[in-house]
Design a protein around this motif. Structure first.
Motif, PDB file in Angstrom:
ATOM      1  N   GLN A   1       0.843  -1.197   0.000  1.00  0.00           N
ATOM      2  CA  GLN A   1       0.000   0.000   0.000  1.00  0.00           C
ATOM      3  C   GLN A   1       0.884   1.254   0.000  1.00  0.00           C
ATOM      4  O   GLN A   1       1.063   1.906   1.023  1.00  0.00           O
ATOM      5  CB  GLN A   1      -0.918   0.005   1.238  1.00  0.00           C
ATOM      6  CG  GLN A   1      -1.804  -1.210   1.365  1.00  0.00           C
ATOM      7  CD  GLN A   1      -2.810  -1.299   0.228  1.00  0.00           C
ATOM      8  OE1 GLN A   1      -3.266  -0.292  -0.310  1.00  0.00           O
ATOM      9  NE2 GLN A   1      -3.178  -2.520  -0.139  1.00  0.00           N
ATOM     10  N   PRO A   2       1.449   1.613  -1.143  1.00  0.00           N
ATOM     11  CA  PRO A   2       2.393   2.740  -1.178  1.00  0.00           C
ATOM     12  C   PRO A   2       1.805   4.065  -0.723  1.00  0.00           C
ATOM     13  O   PRO A   2       2.533   4.943  -0.267  1.00  0.00           O
ATOM     14  CB  PRO A   2       2.842   2.802  -2.643  1.00  0.00           C
ATOM     15  CG  PRO A   2       1.917   1.943  -3.405  1.00  0.00           C
ATOM     16  CD  PRO A   2       1.271   0.995  -2.451  1.00  0.00           C
ATOM     17  N   TRP A   3       0.496   4.249  -0.794  1.00  0.00           N
ATOM     18  CA  TRP A   3      -0.134   5.487  -0.347  1.00  0.00           C
ATOM     19  C   TRP A   3       0.075   5.730   1.146  1.00  0.00           C
ATOM     20  O   TRP A   3       0.023   6.873   1.591  1.00  0.00           O
ATOM     21  CB  TRP A   3      -1.624   5.498  -0.679  1.00  0.00           C
ATOM     22  CG  TRP A   3      -2.414   4.413  -0.008  1.00  0.00           C
ATOM     23  CD1 TRP A   3      -2.634   3.163  -0.475  1.00  0.00           C
ATOM     24  CD2 TRP A   3      -3.061   4.489   1.268  1.00  0.00           C
ATOM     25  NE1 TRP A   3      -3.388   2.438   0.429  1.00  0.00           N
ATOM     26  CE2 TRP A   3      -3.663   3.236   1.512  1.00  0.00           C
ATOM     27  CE3 TRP A   3      -3.197   5.496   2.226  1.00  0.00           C
ATOM     28  CZ2 TRP A   3      -4.384   2.965   2.669  1.00  0.00           C
ATOM     29  CZ3 TRP A   3      -3.913   5.217   3.378  1.00  0.00           C
ATOM     30  CH2 TRP A   3      -4.502   3.973   3.587  1.00  0.00           C
ATOM     31  N   LEU A   4       0.331   4.664   1.900  1.00  0.00           N
ATOM     32  CA  LEU A   4       0.564   4.822   3.340  1.00  0.00           C
ATOM     33  C   LEU A   4       1.798   5.677   3.628  1.00  0.00           C
ATOM     34  O   LEU A   4       1.875   6.319   4.668  1.00  0.00           O
ATOM     35  CB  LEU A   4       0.710   3.456   4.014  1.00  0.00           C
ATOM     36  CG  LEU A   4      -0.549   2.609   4.082  1.00  0.00           C
ATOM     37  CD1 LEU A   4      -0.229   1.207   4.576  1.00  0.00           C
ATOM     38  CD2 LEU A   4      -1.588   3.263   4.975  1.00  0.00           C
ATOM     39  N   HIS A   5       2.736   5.695   2.696  1.00  0.00           N
ATOM     40  CA  HIS A   5       3.959   6.488   2.887  1.00  0.00           C
ATOM     41  C   HIS A   5       3.673   7.992   2.829  1.00  0.00           C
ATOM     42  O   HIS A   5       4.522   8.793   3.224  1.00  0.00           O
ATOM     43  CB  HIS A   5       5.018   6.098   1.854  1.00  0.00           C
ATOM     44  CG  HIS A   5       5.442   4.671   1.975  1.00  0.00           C
ATOM     45  ND1 HIS A   5       6.320   4.227   2.938  1.00  0.00           N
ATOM     46  CD2 HIS A   5       5.079   3.579   1.265  1.00  0.00           C
ATOM     47  CE1 HIS A   5       6.486   2.922   2.812  1.00  0.00           C
ATOM     48  NE2 HIS A   5       5.738   2.502   1.799  1.00  0.00           N
ATOM     49  N   ASN A   6       2.493   8.373   2.342  1.00  0.00           N
ATOM     50  CA  ASN A   6       2.111   9.791   2.299  1.00  0.00           C
ATOM     51  C   ASN A   6       1.527  10.282   3.621  1.00  0.00           C
ATOM     52  O   ASN A   6       1.318  11.482   3.793  1.00  0.00           O
ATOM     53  CB  ASN A   6       1.085  10.032   1.186  1.00  0.00           C
ATOM     54  CG  ASN A   6       1.658   9.764  -0.192  1.00  0.00           C
ATOM     55  OD1 ASN A   6       2.830  10.010  -0.438  1.00  0.00           O
ATOM     56  ND2 ASN A   6       0.840   9.242  -1.077  1.00  0.00           N
ATOM     57  N   LEU A   7       1.257   9.373   4.538  1.00  0.00           N
ATOM     58  CA  LEU A   7       0.672   9.753   5.825  1.00  0.00           C
ATOM     59  C   LEU A   7       1.753  10.230   6.780  1.00  0.00           C
ATOM     60  O   LEU A   7       2.914   9.821   6.692  1.00  0.00           O
ATOM     61  CB  LEU A   7      -0.072   8.559   6.427  1.00  0.00           C
ATOM     62  CG  LEU A   7      -1.206   7.978   5.572  1.00  0.00           C
ATOM     63  CD1 LEU A   7      -1.836   6.782   6.276  1.00  0.00           C
ATOM     64  CD2 LEU A   7      -2.251   9.036   5.271  1.00  0.00           C
TER      65      LEU A   7
END
Length: 101
Positions: free
Chosen positions: A17-23
């Motif tokens: 889930q690469p979007w988690l790195h934006n959190l």
């Protein structure tokens, strides 16, 4: 984000889930050694984010997790429907001086 993912699944989930790195912060219960609805899990997030409990909107599909967060002074919403959640977020964000993109 606070999730009750066990430690043996956390790294694979994060990689998938690469979007988690934006959190700003991702807390997996298996990594922080505390799971919702334990207050220690929510306290971890307060400390990690250097924020007040009132700065959080906890969204969960389990009422006991939302009630535990609310008991710590956090805002909470039991997730049942995407449109309902969008309305809650659109109401809550302006109280924080923010808007949804």
């Amino acid at each position: 984000m606070l999730s009750n993912i066990p430690s043996d699944h956390a790294d694979a989930f994060l990689a998938a889930q690469p979007w988690l790195h934006n959190l700003d912060h991702v807390a997996f219960s298996g990594k922080i050694k505390a799971a919702k609805p334990a207050s220690a899990a929510f306290h971890h997030c307060v400390v990690a984010m250097r924020a007040a409990p009132t700065d959080f909107l906890v969204v969960d599909d389990r009422g006991e997790n939302v009630r535990a967060a609310q008991a710590m002074g956090m805002n909470g919403h039991v997730f049942t429907d995407r449109d309902e959640l969008a309305a809650v977020i659109d109401t809550w964000l302006p109280t924080r001086g923010l808007t949804r993109k």
